[in-house]
Design a protein around this motif. Structure first.
Motif, PDB file in Angstrom:
ATOM      1  N   ASN A 122       0.687  -1.678  -0.025  1.00 52.86           N
ATOM      2  CA  ASN A 122       0.656  -0.195  -0.052  1.00 52.86           C
ATOM      3  C   ASN A 122       0.765   1.050  -0.282  1.00 52.86           C
ATOM      4  N   TRP A 124       3.569   1.286  -1.061  1.00 55.36           N
ATOM      5  CA  TRP A 124       4.145   1.239  -2.803  1.00 55.36           C
ATOM      6  C   TRP A 124       3.243   2.174  -3.862  1.00 55.36           C
ATOM      7  N   THR A 125       2.326   2.547  -3.473  1.00 56.93           N
ATOM      8  CA  THR A 125       1.333   3.047  -4.243  1.00 56.93           C
ATOM      9  C   THR A 125       0.748   4.437  -3.512  1.00 56.93           C
ATOM     10  N   LEU A 128       1.440   6.213  -7.895  1.00 52.86           N
ATOM     11  CA  LEU A 128       0.311   6.228  -8.226  1.00 52.86           C
ATOM     12  C   LEU A 128      -0.783   7.505  -7.946  1.00 52.86           C
ATOM     13  N   LEU A 161      -4.315   3.166 -13.646  1.00 53.70           N
ATOM     14  CA  LEU A 161      -4.261   4.147 -12.022  1.00 53.70           C
ATOM     15  C   LEU A 161      -5.032   2.373 -11.399  1.00 53.70           C
ATOM     16  N   ASN A 162      -6.158   2.869 -11.545  1.00 52.47           N
ATOM     17  CA  ASN A 162      -7.123   2.110 -10.520  1.00 52.47           C
ATOM     18  C   ASN A 162      -6.756   0.509 -10.850  1.00 52.47           C
ATOM     19  N   LYS A 165      -4.006  -0.290  -8.672  1.00 54.58           N
ATOM     20  CA  LYS A 165      -3.821  -0.416  -8.013  1.00 54.58           C
ATOM     21  C   LYS A 165      -4.922  -1.237  -7.009  1.00 54.58           C
ATOM     22  N   ILE A 168      -2.318  -4.918  -7.121  1.00 60.67           N
ATOM     23  CA  ILE A 168      -1.365  -4.220  -6.084  1.00 60.67           C
ATOM     24  C   ILE A 168      -2.028  -4.662  -4.500  1.00 60.67           C
TER      25      ILE A 168
END
Length: 215
Positions: A122, A124-125, A128, A161-162, A165, A168
């Motif tokens: 989380n 690392w996001t 983003l 991007l979503n 995420k 991830i």
């Protein structure tokens, strides 16, 4: 795991691919290592991102209204950190209690370490999320100027991007199951079952409390 005979892992990166070995090393050395820092960061940044996104939208539609955004961000960071730490202690207690019903060997300290370190993806996001803020801000500026020509591109980037995420986030759940499994001596699937049971118990308690307030 005998850490003297194994390669010393950097938990900030090894959690992605070696969650069991990483948690075993953390628990064997210092189960409290960076735990509060991790959960604080994991809780602070979503709050800050939410405030920044909300303020971007607000200023785009109400540019004549001003408020102290720095103060709001600071207050949000403090509240986020406190809520993150309290949430960690509560979830660590609840999950350790539920797992103990199935002969878990984990202490609450070890469970908190497993929960905290599994949130590494989380963190690392965050880049983003910052990119998303920039795209949203650019989109609202263009929209405010009457230029909708780039709207399709903005939406495409946001969708991409979503999706990243989301992937991830799924992997973070896998890491949580493996981490909890390591400290409890369970398989990842058994750990998943305990996590799911803990969530159900928590949801039922919240539902029962909400019913009491309606009486």
């Amino acid at each position: 795991m005998d850490i003297n005979e194994q390669q010393v892992l950097n938990p900030w990166t090894s959690m992605w691919t070696k969650p069991r070995a990483t948690i075993a090393q953390v628990v064997a050395t210092d189960p409290k290592r960076s735990v509060l820092t991790i959960v604080s960061l994991a809780a602070i940044f979503p709050v800050i991102i939410m405030i920044l996104v909300s303020s971007t939208v607000f200023f785009a539609f109400f540019p004549q209204i001003h408020f102290n955004l720095t103060g709001v961000l600071l207050a949000g960071a403090i509240v986020g950190a406190i809520c993150g730490i309290l949430g960690l202690y509560f979830s660590g207690w609840l999950l350790a209690t539920v797992c103990s019903w199935f002969d878990s060997r984990a202490t609450q300290t070890e469970m908190r370490a497993a929960i905290a370190w599994s949130t590494i993806p989380n963190l690392w996001t965050i880049p983003l999320l910052l990119i998303q803020i920039y795209i949203l801000a650019s989109g609202f500026v263009d929209f405010g100027n009457g230029d909708g020509s780039h709207l399709g591109s903005y939406m495409g980037f946001l969708t991409l991007l979503n999706i990243i995420k989301f992937i991830i986030g799924i992997w973070g759940t896998v890491l949580l199951c493996k981490s909890v499994g390591e400290v409890t001596g369970f398989s990842a699937w058994k750990a998943f079952g305990c996590i799911l049971l803990s969530f159900i118990i928590f949801a039922l308690v919240i539902f029962a409390i909400s019913l009491l307030f309606r009486l």
